[in-house]
Design a protein around this motif. Structure first.
Motif, PDB file in Angstrom:
ATOM      1  N   LYS A 183     -52.653 -29.866   4.586  1.00 19.43           N
ATOM      2  CA  LYS A 183     -51.613 -29.073   3.928  1.00 19.43           C
ATOM      3  C   LYS A 183     -51.808 -29.066   2.409  1.00 19.43           C
ATOM      4  O   LYS A 183     -51.767 -28.005   1.777  1.00 19.43           O
ATOM      5  CB  LYS A 183     -50.243 -29.638   4.278  1.00 19.43           C
ATOM      6  N   ASP A 184     -52.034 -30.255   1.840  1.00 22.03           N
ATOM      7  CA  ASP A 184     -52.187 -30.326   0.395  1.00 22.03           C
ATOM      8  C   ASP A 184     -53.356 -29.476  -0.063  1.00 22.03           C
ATOM      9  O   ASP A 184     -53.271 -28.743  -1.040  1.00 22.03           O
ATOM     10  CB  ASP A 184     -52.393 -31.776  -0.056  1.00 22.03           C
ATOM     11  N   GLU A 215     -48.761 -34.860  -3.903  1.00 21.94           N
ATOM     12  CA  GLU A 215     -50.035 -34.279  -4.354  1.00 21.94           C
ATOM     13  C   GLU A 215     -49.827 -32.916  -4.988  1.00 21.94           C
ATOM     14  O   GLU A 215     -50.465 -32.562  -5.973  1.00 21.94           O
ATOM     15  CB  GLU A 215     -50.980 -34.108  -3.160  1.00 21.94           C
ATOM     16  N   LEU A 216     -48.952 -32.151  -4.386  1.00 22.91           N
ATOM     17  CA  LEU A 216     -48.778 -30.773  -4.840  1.00 22.91           C
ATOM     18  C   LEU A 216     -47.801 -30.652  -5.990  1.00 22.91           C
ATOM     19  O   LEU A 216     -47.539 -29.555  -6.479  1.00 22.91           O
ATOM     20  CB  LEU A 216     -48.290 -29.899  -3.679  1.00 22.91           C
ATOM     21  N   GLN A 249     -59.110 -30.386  -8.082  1.00 28.93           N
ATOM     22  CA  GLN A 249     -60.013 -30.236  -6.945  1.00 28.93           C
ATOM     23  C   GLN A 249     -61.273 -31.051  -7.141  1.00 28.93           C
ATOM     24  O   GLN A 249     -61.689 -31.788  -6.270  1.00 28.93           O
ATOM     25  CB  GLN A 249     -60.405 -28.770  -6.801  1.00 28.93           C
ATOM     26  N   LEU A 254     -48.512 -18.891   3.104  1.00 26.79           N
ATOM     27  CA  LEU A 254     -47.271 -19.670   3.011  1.00 26.79           C
ATOM     28  C   LEU A 254     -46.552 -19.699   4.353  1.00 26.79           C
ATOM     29  O   LEU A 254     -46.020 -20.723   4.763  1.00 26.79           O
ATOM     30  CB  LEU A 254     -46.345 -19.066   1.954  1.00 26.79           C
ATOM     31  N   LEU A 273     -52.689 -25.557   0.631  1.00 26.29           N
ATOM     32  CA  LEU A 273     -51.707 -24.946  -0.265  1.00 26.29           C
ATOM     33  C   LEU A 273     -52.234 -24.855  -1.682  1.00 26.29           C
ATOM     34  O   LEU A 273     -51.989 -23.879  -2.382  1.00 26.29           O
ATOM     35  CB  LEU A 273     -50.380 -25.704  -0.209  1.00 26.29           C
ATOM     36  N   ARG A 274     -53.000 -25.879  -2.092  1.00 23.93           N
ATOM     37  CA  ARG A 274     -53.559 -25.759  -3.429  1.00 23.93           C
ATOM     38  C   ARG A 274     -54.542 -24.601  -3.488  1.00 23.93           C
ATOM     39  O   ARG A 274     -54.563 -23.838  -4.459  1.00 23.93           O
ATOM     40  CB  ARG A 274     -54.234 -27.041  -3.870  1.00 23.93           C
ATOM     41  N   ASP A 275     -55.364 -24.459  -2.439  1.00 25.09           N
ATOM     42  CA  ASP A 275     -56.274 -23.308  -2.395  1.00 25.09           C
ATOM     43  C   ASP A 275     -55.507 -22.005  -2.440  1.00 25.09           C
ATOM     44  O   ASP A 275     -55.918 -21.046  -3.096  1.00 25.09           O
ATOM     45  CB  ASP A 275     -57.120 -23.352  -1.114  1.00 25.09           C
ATOM     46  N   VAL A 285     -47.505 -23.778 -11.531  1.00 28.74           N
ATOM     47  CA  VAL A 285     -47.181 -22.385 -11.203  1.00 28.74           C
ATOM     48  C   VAL A 285     -45.846 -22.012 -11.836  1.00 28.74           C
ATOM     49  O   VAL A 285     -45.698 -20.938 -12.417  1.00 28.74           O
ATOM     50  CB  VAL A 285     -47.134 -22.163  -9.680  1.00 28.74           C
ATOM     51  N   LEU A 305     -55.565 -26.438 -11.718  1.00 28.48           N
ATOM     52  CA  LEU A 305     -55.677 -26.606 -10.273  1.00 28.48           C
ATOM     53  C   LEU A 305     -57.079 -27.038  -9.870  1.00 28.48           C
ATOM     54  O   LEU A 305     -57.255 -27.866  -8.996  1.00 28.48           O
ATOM     55  CB  LEU A 305     -55.298 -25.313  -9.555  1.00 28.48           C
ATOM     56  N   LEU A 322     -52.633 -21.489  -3.829  1.00 30.41           N
ATOM     57  CA  LEU A 322     -52.144 -21.272  -5.193  1.00 30.41           C
ATOM     58  C   LEU A 322     -53.265 -20.763  -6.092  1.00 30.41           C
ATOM     59  O   LEU A 322     -53.051 -19.877  -6.914  1.00 30.41           O
ATOM     60  CB  LEU A 322     -51.565 -22.573  -5.768  1.00 30.41           C
TER      61      LEU A 322
END
Lengths: 443, 436
Positions: free
Chosen positions: B400-401, A292-293, A434, B290, B404-406, A300, A430, B408
Motif C-alpha cells: 500500500k505504501d 510512511e505516507l 523512493q 485510489l 500510493l506513493r507511486d 501534496v 517523493l 502520488l
C-alpha cells in the motif's frame, strides 16, 4: 504615449518624483527653460512656443497647424524600442500616485498626488507637486470638453459608486481608480492640443483649485459648439464618419462580451479555488493517520495550497488590472461617440444655415453670410481634428490592447510556471524517499 | 507492464513526460508485479472487452460485456515469439465476482485484492455513470487485469488451482468452483456481526488495524468526492475560455492591423478550452488507483472480522469449558452454585441415586475432555490465523505504501504535464497578441 510607464498598464507606480528620470536631461541637472524661450513674467498665461511664436490654444482652426508645428525636434528618439510611440518630443510628464484619506467634519475623501515635470515655458516652474481629488479631475475634464469641443477627451473612471456595494476606501478600489486617473492625465498630457490647454496648466500647478471663481487665468473660451437639443438635421454624413460610428458600435459590443467572459472566468476560478482548498486539506487530514505516507501526503497538501495561492494571484490580477482597463475603454468609446455626435451637430448646423442662406440669396442676391462661412470652417476643422484624433486613438487602442492581452497571457503563463515548479519539487521529495527506500532494501 | 525475467520488480515511472501513446485508449496497467511461480510460467493480460447479447436468468434479452483473458507462456514472450497464439477465454464481471468470493472464503487470513467498482461512483458531471459507456468499460478492463495480476503476484493465492482454472478453462470452471462447496463454508453475516459486538479480548494489533482501515476508507472517500468537485470546476474554467476564441474572431473582423493576431490568438483559446477533456480523462487513472485502495479497506476489514470471529469462538469454547468444569465440581461436592436444570429437578423431585450421579459425572468428564480438545484446537486456529494474517497484513501495508506513493508521483507528473500544456498554449497566444 507617456514614457513614464514602461510596462505597467495604467500608472507609473508609486515612484517618488525624484526617481522619474527626465529623458531630456543627460545628467541629473535641474530643469530650466532653454535660452531661446521667452518667459512671461506677468500672470497672463499666454502660451508661447520655444521658438517664440505665440500660440492661440482656443481657436480650433489653429489646431492642425499647431500639430504640424510640434513636429520639430524629431532627432530626439523618445523610446527606440517601441515602434508605436510617436516621435513627438515629450516635454510634459505627469504622474498620479500616493493616495491619502482626508477626514473632515463634512466629508471623507481621497486625494492623490499629481506630479509634473516639464520643460514647457507655458509653465512657470519645471516641477510641480499638488494634491487633487476626483472632483478636480472631473472639473478638468468638463473644462476640456467645453473648451476643446472638436477633440476627443479621454474618459475618467466611473464617478458614482454604489455605497454599500463597493467600498470607496478599500485599497483595491482606490488603487484601481488611481491608475485610471493616471492614465487619463497621461493621455491628456500626451495630446498635442489638449496638453496646451490652460485648464490643464491650472490643474497641474495651482496650489488651490478654486473652481468656483471664473479664473482670470482662463483664456477666452473659443466658440464652443453647444449641444443643441433638436435643432438641425444631418443630411449626409461622410462615409468615413459612418464607418467610425459602426466600428465603435461593434467594438463596444465586443468589449462588453470580453468583460462578461472575464467575469465568468473569475467566478469559475473562485469556485475552483474553494474546492481546491478543501482538496488540499483532505490530503493533510489523511496524512494524520499514516506513517510512511505521512510526508508524501503532507507534501501534496502543501503543493496544492501553493497552487491555490498562484490561482489567487492570477484572479486578483485579472480583476485589478484587466477588467478596469477594459471598462475604461468602454468609457473611451462613449467619449468618442460623443465627439462624433458633436461633429454631426456642427455639420447639420452648417447645412441648415447654408440652405437657409441659399434660399435667401436666391431672393435677395446677397453674398454668402459670414456665419455660414464660419460654420463651414468649423465643420472642416472639426473633421480634420477628429480624423487626427481618430488615428491617434486607433494607434493607442492597438497599443493598449496589445499590452492588455499580452499581460493577460503573461499572468496565465506565470500561474502555470508557479504550479509546475511546485509539483516538480514535490516529485523530488517523493522520489528521494523512493531512492532512500531502495538503498535500504538492498542493504 | 511485463515483469523482467531477472529482477523481481519493474520500475514504473521513468520520465516525467506522459507520451501521447499512454494517453490513448489502451491505458497501461502500471501495477508492479511480484514474481511468483505462476508468473514465472505464464503472462496474464486482459487486452479486450466486447459486448454480447443473450438471455438472462429470467429469460429476458440483455446486453452485457465480456472481457478477454489471455495467458501466454513466459518463454515465448522472452524469445519474442509472437507467432504462438495465447490461450484466451472470455469472462463476465459476475464470474470475476464469483472467483473473488471463493478466494475470500478459502483464504480468510489474506487481504484479497478487490475488483474494480461495479458501478461508476464519485463521477464528475461530464463523466458517464453508465456501465456500458466505452470509457467506463475500458477502465474496468484495466481494473480486472490489475486484479488478476495482483492475485497472480501473491505467493499463496497464485498457487490456487481454482484460480488457475479461471484463467484457462472457460466452460467448466463455474461448475468446479461450486463443487468446492465454498459457499457453505462462508461465515454468515449474522455470526460475524454478533462476534464483532461480543468478543471480549480481540488482539490489540487487529483492533488498531480495523480502526486504521476505517480511517483510510473515510480519507479516500472524502478525497475522491472532493476531487470530483474540483474536476467539475476546473472543467468550467477551461471551457469558458473557449468563448474568447469566438469573440476574438468576431472582433478581428472589424480590425485592420490587429485582425490577424486576434484571430490566431482566438484559435489558441479554443485549443486551451478543448485540452481539459483529455486532462481530466487522464486523471481518472489516478482516481482508479485510489479506488482500488478504498476497496482494499473492505478486504482488510474482512480479515479483522474473521479474527474477531475466531477469537470469539475461542472465548466461547473457553467459557463453555469453564462452565462444564464448574458443573463437575458442583456435582462432586454436592453444592449447587450455578443454576442447572438437573439441580433444580433434584431439588424438586429428590436426590438422585449414586448410579445416576456417577453416570452423569462420567458424561460430564467426557464433555470436559472434548471441551479441552476444542479449546486447544481453537487456540491453535487462533494462533495460526494471527500469524498468517499478520504476515499478510505486513505485506499489504508495504504494498500500500509503495503503490500510493507511486500513485502520488504519477499524479504529480500529470499535473506537471497539464502545466506545460497551459504554458504552451498561453505562450502561443502571447505571440499572437504581440503581433497585433
Amino acid at each position: 504615449m507617456s514614457v513614464g510607464a514602461p510596462r505597467g498598464l495604467a500608472s507609473s507606480g508609486q515612484k517618488p518624483i525624484s526617481e522619474i528620470l527626465h529623458p531630456l536631461c543627460a545628467a541629473e541637472e535641474p530643469l530650466s527653460p532653454g535660452p531661446d524661450v521667452t518667459v512671461n513674467v506677468d500672470g497672463d498665461k499666454e502660451a508661447v512656443l520655444t521658438n517664440g511664436t505665440p500660440v492661440e490654444t482656443s481657436s480650433p482652426a489653429s489646431a492642425s497647424s499647431l500639430f504640424n508645428r510640434l513636429q520639430l525636434d524629431d532627432d530626439l528618439e523618445v523610446d527606440g524600442r517601441d515602434p508605436y510611440i510617436s516621435t513627438e518630443t515629450q516635454d510634459l510628464f505627469v504622474t498620479v500616485d500616493d493616495p491619502k484619506k482626508h477626514v473632515s467634519t463634512m466629508e471623507t475623501y481621497i486625494t492623490y498626488r499629481v506630479s509634473t515635470k516639464t520643460t514647457r515655458i507655458e509653465f512657470d516652474l519645471p516641477e510641480y507637486c499638488v494634491r487633487r481629488r476626483y472632483q478636480d479631475f472631473d472639473w478638468l475634464r468638463i473644462k476640456l470638453e467645453d473648451s476643446q469641443p472638436t477633440h476627443l477627451i479621454p474618459p475618467l473612471p466611473e464617478k458614482f459608486v454604489m455605497k454599500g456595494v463597493v467600498d470607496r476606501f478599500s485599497e483595491e478600489f482606490v488603487e484601481t481608480r488611481m491608475k485610471a486617473l493616471d492614465k487619463f492625465l497621461k493621455r491628456v498630457a500626451d495630446h498635442p492640443v489638449l496638453s496646451f490647454n490652460p485648464h490643464l496648466n491650472t490643474f497641474l500647478s495651482a496650489k488651490d483649485l478654486n473652481k468656483r471663481q471664473g479664473l482670470a487665468l482662463l483664456t477666452k473660451v473659443g466658440e464652443s459648439v453647444k449641444h443643441v437639443a433638436g435643432g438641425y438635421k444631418l443630411r449626409a454624413r461622410p462615409a468615413e464618419f459612418c464607418a467610425m460610428g459602426e466600428y465603435l458600435d461593434t467594438f463596444t459590443q465586443k468589449l462588453g462580451t470580453i468583460d462578461r467572459i472575464a467575469q465568468r472566468i473569475l467566478k469559475e476560478q473562485s469556485e475552483y479555488l474553494t474546492e481546491q482548498r478543501e482538496y488540499g486539506s483532505v490530503y493533510s487530514s489523511w496524512a494524520g493517520s499514516e506513517e510512511e505516507l505521512h510526508r508524501p501526503l503532507e507534501g501534496v497538501a502543501t503543493t496544492v495550497s501553493e497552487c491555490c495561492c498562484a490561482m489567487d494571484d492570477l484572479s486578483e490580477n485579472m480583476s485589478q488590472d484587466f477588467l478596469p482597463v477594459l471598462r475604461e475603454y468602454v468609457l473611451y468609446v462613449e467619449s468618442m461617440k460623443t465627439v462624433l455626435r458633436k461633429r454631426d451637430q456642427s455639420q447639420a448646423e452648417y447645412e441648415g444655415r447654408l440652405e437657409a442662406a441659399i434660399l435667401r440669396r436666391q431672393e435677395d442676391k446677397m453674398p454668402m453670410p459670414v456665419e455660414v462661412e464660419k460654420c463651414q470652417d468649423k465643420v472642416e476643422c472639426f473633421n480634420a481634428d477628429l480624423k487626427a484624433d481618430w488615428e491617434r486613438w486607433q494607434s493607442n487602442k492597438r497599443q493598449d490592447f496589445k499590452q492588455l492581452l499580452t499581460g493577460m497571457a503573461d499572468k496565465n503563463i506565470n500561474y502555470y510556471e508557479k504550479c509546475q515548479a511546485a509539483w516538480e519539487s514535490l516529485i523530488t521529495l517523493l522520489q528521494d524517499k523512493q531512492t532512500e527506500d531502495k538503498r535500504s532494501e538492498t542493504n | 507492464m511485463m515483469a523482467d525475467s531477472g529482477s523481481s520488480e519493474v520500475a514504473v515511472i521513468g520520465n516525467t513526460d506522459l507520451t501521447s501513446s499512454e494517453s490513448e485508449n489502451n491505458t497501461m496497467n502500471t501495477m508492479v508485479e511480484k514474481e511468483t511461480a505462476l508468473l514465472r510460467r505464464i503472462e496474464i493480460s486482459v487486452p479486450e472487452a466486447e459486448k454480447r447479447t443473450g438471455k438472462n436468468t429470467v429469460n429476458m434479452q440483455e446486453i452485457y460485456t465480456v472481457y478477454l483473458i489471455e495467458t501466454r507462456p513466459t518463454e515465448t514472450v522472452i524469445e519474442g515469439d509472437t507467432s504462438a497464439a495465447p490461450d484466451s477465454l472470455w469472462r463476465r464481471y459476475s464470474e470475476f465476482e464469483l472467483l473473488r468470493m471463493y478466494l475470500l472464503v478459502t483464504y480468510p487470513y489474506i487481504v484479497i485484492p478487490p475488483l474494480p467498482e461495479k458501478r461508476a461512483e464519485f463521477v464528475w458531471h461530464k463523466l458517464s455513470a453508465d456501465n456500458l459507456d466505452p470509457d467506463f468499460v475500458e477502465r474496468r478492463r484495466v481494473g480486472l487485469e490489475n486484479f488478476l495480476l495482483r492475485v497472480a503476484s501473491h505467493h499463496i493465492l497464485a498457487d490456487d488451482e481454482i484460480f488457475f482454472r479461471f484463467l484457462t478453462e472457460e466452460k467448466r470452471w463455474k461448475e468446479e468452483v461450486l463443487v468446492t462447496g465454498f459457499q457453505d463454508k462462508a461465515d454468515s453475516r449474522l455470526k460475524s456481526l454478533s462476534a464483532m459486538f461480543r468478543v471480549k479480548n480481540p488482539d490489540k494489533q487487529f483492533t488498531e488495524l480495523k480502526h486504521y482501515s476505517e480511517e483510510l476508507n473515510t480519507a479516500i472517500s472524502q478525497l475522491l468526492r472532493v476531487r470530483a468537485r474540483v474536476a467539475d470546476r476546473l472543467y468550467g474554467v477551461y471551457k469558458v475560455h473557449g468563448n474568447y476564441g469566438r469573440v476574438f474572431s468576431e472582433w478581428s473582423a472589424i480590425e485592420n492591423e490587429m485582425g490577424d493576431g486576434l484571430q490566431s490568438a482566438g484559435h489558441h483559446m479554443d485549443t486551451y478550452a478543448a485540452s481539459i477533456d483529455d486532462i481530466l480523462e487522464e486523471e481518472e487513472h489516478y482516481a482508479d488507483q485510489l479506488k482500488e485502495y478504498l476497496f482494499y479497506t473492505d478486504a482488510v476489514r474482512s480479515v479483522c472480522r474473521k479474527h474477531e470471529l475466531i477469537q470469539y469462538e475461542l472465548e466461547m469454547a473457553v467459557q463453555d469449558l469453564a462452565n462444564k468444569k464448574q458443573q463437575k465440581e458442583e456435582l462432586t461436592s454436592g453444592t449447587v452454585r450455578i443454576f442447572s436444570l438437573k439441580g433444580m429437578t433434584s431439588k424438586l423431585f429428590g436426590q438422585e441415586s449414586q448410579e445416576q450421579r456417577e453416570s452423569r459425572l462420567a458424561a460430564l468428564q467426557q464433555s470436559i475432555e472434548d471441551g479441552e480438545d476444542a479449546v486447544m484446537e481453537k487456540n491453535k486456529e487462533c494462533r495460526v490465523f494471527l500469524q498468517t494474517a499478520w504476515k499478510d497484513i505486513e505485506r499489504f501495508k508495504e504494498q500500500k505504501d509503495k503503490d500510493l506513493r507511486d500513485a502520488l508521483i504519477s499524479y504529480a507528473i500529470m499535473q506537471i504535464s497539464m502545466c506545460k500544456k497551459g504554458i504552451q498554449v498561453w505562450s502561443n497566444a502571447k505571440e499572437c497578441f504581440n503581433k497585433m
